[in-house]
Design an enzyme around this catalytic site. Structure first.
Site, PDB file in Angstrom:
ATOM      1  CE  LYS A  10      -3.767  -2.321   2.426  1.00 44.43           C
ATOM      2  NZ  LYS A  10      -4.615  -2.309   3.642  1.00 44.43           N
ATOM      3  CE1 TYR A  50      -9.150  -3.771   0.959  1.00 45.01           C
ATOM      4  CE2 TYR A  50      -8.683  -2.089  -0.679  1.00 45.01           C
ATOM      5  CZ  TYR A  50      -8.253  -2.934   0.325  1.00 45.01           C
ATOM      6  OH  TYR A  50      -6.923  -2.957   0.678  1.00 45.01           O
ATOM      7  CG  ASN A 116      -3.449  -2.436   7.043  1.00 47.32           C
ATOM      8  OD1 ASN A 116      -3.209  -2.079   5.888  1.00 47.32           O
ATOM      9  ND2 ASN A 116      -4.562  -3.065   7.374  1.00 47.32           N
ATOM     10  CG  HIS A 119      -4.809  -6.867   0.297  1.00 46.92           C
ATOM     11  ND1 HIS A 119      -5.977  -7.023   1.021  1.00 46.92           N
ATOM     12  CD2 HIS A 119      -4.854  -7.769  -0.710  1.00 46.92           C
ATOM     13  CE1 HIS A 119      -6.703  -7.982   0.445  1.00 46.92           C
ATOM     14  NE2 HIS A 119      -6.040  -8.442  -0.608  1.00 46.92           N
ATOM     15  CD  GLU A 130      -7.834 -10.307  -2.848  1.00 47.63           C
ATOM     16  OE1 GLU A 130      -6.646 -10.637  -2.603  1.00 47.63           O
ATOM     17  OE2 GLU A 130      -8.635  -9.967  -1.958  1.00 47.63           O
TER      18      GLU A 130
END
Length: 142
Positions: A10, A50, A116, A119, A130
């Site tokens: 990310k 998402y 965080n 992913h 995905e």
């Protein structure tokens, strides 16, 4: 059992220069990296990725964050790759993640927003979904 999973670096991991230490942890865990590339995500792609939280009030902040700059995506392969990668990542909320995990060591919460770093797919079925979403139908996994 050898399997593959999907992962995203990310923007916070890229901005914080955490990509190299995270890659070292991936290799040290016995996982291999393939199909590594930089992408610029669109709002539509993030909403598809998402979809399970797209109707939540906090989703817009996630979407804005994920489209603000490049992401690195990759396929990780190895023994029990999904669970191995999830163990390396740690709990979704960095404040609950154990030290020694990626999120426990590098993640943080600021003004209620969770940063965080990475992913990872939560199952082999989601990994397949995905990977197809981000790489197209030309890249498949077993």
């Amino acid at each position: 059992m050898k399997q593959s999973t999907f992962m995203i670096f990310k923007p916070d991991s890229i901005e914080g220069n955490h990509v190299q230490p995270i890659i070292e942890r991936i290799f040290n865990a016995g996982l291999e990296i393939s199909h590594f590339k930089a992408v610029i995500a669109t709002p539509e792609l993030i909403e598809q990725h998402y979809a399970h939280i797209a109707d939540k009030p906090f989703f817009k902040a996630i979407e804005d964050f994920m489209v603000k700059g490049p992401l690195y995506i990759a396929i990780l392969t190895g023994e029990d790759a999904v669970n191995t990668w999830r163990g390396l990542m740690g709990a979704t909320n960095p404040e609950a993640a154990e030290q020694g995990t990626i999120r426990g060591d590098f993640g943080y919460v600021k003004n209620g927003q969770v940063f965080n770093m990475v992913h990872g797919s939560d199952s082999t079925d989601n990994a397949k979904r995905e990977i197809e979403l981000w790489y197209g139908k030309d890249v498949t996994i077993d």
